[in-house]
Scaffold this motif. Structure first.
Motif, short mmCIF file in Angstrom:
data_model
loop_
_atom_site.label_atom_id
_atom_site.label_comp_id
_atom_site.label_asym_id
_atom_site.label_seq_id
_atom_site.Cartn_x
_atom_site.Cartn_y
_atom_site.Cartn_z
N LEU A 51 0.85 -1.20 0.00
CA LEU A 51 0.00 0.00 0.00
C LEU A 51 0.88 1.24 0.00
O LEU A 51 1.98 1.22 0.56
N VAL A 57 -0.89 4.84 9.32
CA VAL A 57 -2.00 3.90 9.52
C VAL A 57 -2.12 2.93 8.34
O VAL A 57 -2.67 1.84 8.49
N PHE A 58 -1.57 3.27 7.19
CA PHE A 58 -1.65 2.39 6.03
C PHE A 58 -0.85 1.10 6.24
O PHE A 58 -1.16 0.08 5.65
N GLU A 60 -0.75 -0.55 9.10
CA GLU A 60 -1.68 -1.40 9.84
C GLU A 60 -2.76 -1.95 8.92
O GLU A 60 -3.18 -3.10 9.05
N LYS A 61 -3.22 -1.14 7.97
CA LYS A 61 -4.21 -1.61 7.00
C LYS A 61 -3.63 -2.72 6.14
O LYS A 61 -4.31 -3.70 5.84
N ALA A 62 -2.39 -2.56 5.71
CA ALA A 62 -1.73 -3.59 4.90
C ALA A 62 -1.56 -4.88 5.68
O ALA A 62 -1.78 -5.98 5.15
N ARG A 63 -1.20 -4.78 6.95
CA ARG A 63 -1.05 -5.97 7.79
C ARG A 63 -2.38 -6.68 7.98
O ARG A 63 -2.45 -7.91 7.91
N ALA A 64 -3.44 -5.92 8.22
CA ALA A 64 -4.77 -6.52 8.40
C ALA A 64 -5.23 -7.19 7.11
O ALA A 64 -5.80 -8.29 7.14
N ARG A 65 -4.99 -6.57 5.97
CA ARG A 65 -5.39 -7.14 4.68
C ARG A 65 -4.62 -8.44 4.40
O ARG A 65 -5.20 -9.43 3.94
#
Length: 81
Positions: A51, A57-58, A60-65
């Motif tokens: 990402l 915060v991106f 954390e979004k990449a890790r969650a995805r």
């Protein structure tokens, strides 16, 4: 960074999460691989997510995805997160 994401009940399989920043593309990346520690080799398919690094915060979004995309592999190898 490399973290252990989870381990199977017998300890044979370990999910490894590698994540960080790519300066060339100014993006965050996450890679999840599963290792058979008894044979010392990677198994299954590798999950990769990248990402743009506009905000912290991106990451954390990449890790969650990546975790979401890896759920099928994690279930197959009976790895508990």
């Amino acid at each position: 960074m490399i973290d252990t994401l989870g381990v199977s009940s017998k300890g044979q399989f370990v999910a490894l999460e590698e994540y960080g920043y790519k300066s060339q593309s100014h993006s965050y990346y996450v890679r999840i691989k599963i290792m058979n520690v008894w044979k010392k080799e990677y198994v299954g398919k590798s999950i990769e997510v990248e990402l743009p690094a506009h905000r912290p915060v991106f990451l954390e979004k990449a890790r969650a995805r990546a975790k979401f995309l890896a759920l099928e592999e994690l279930k197959y190898y009976k790895i508990v997160i």
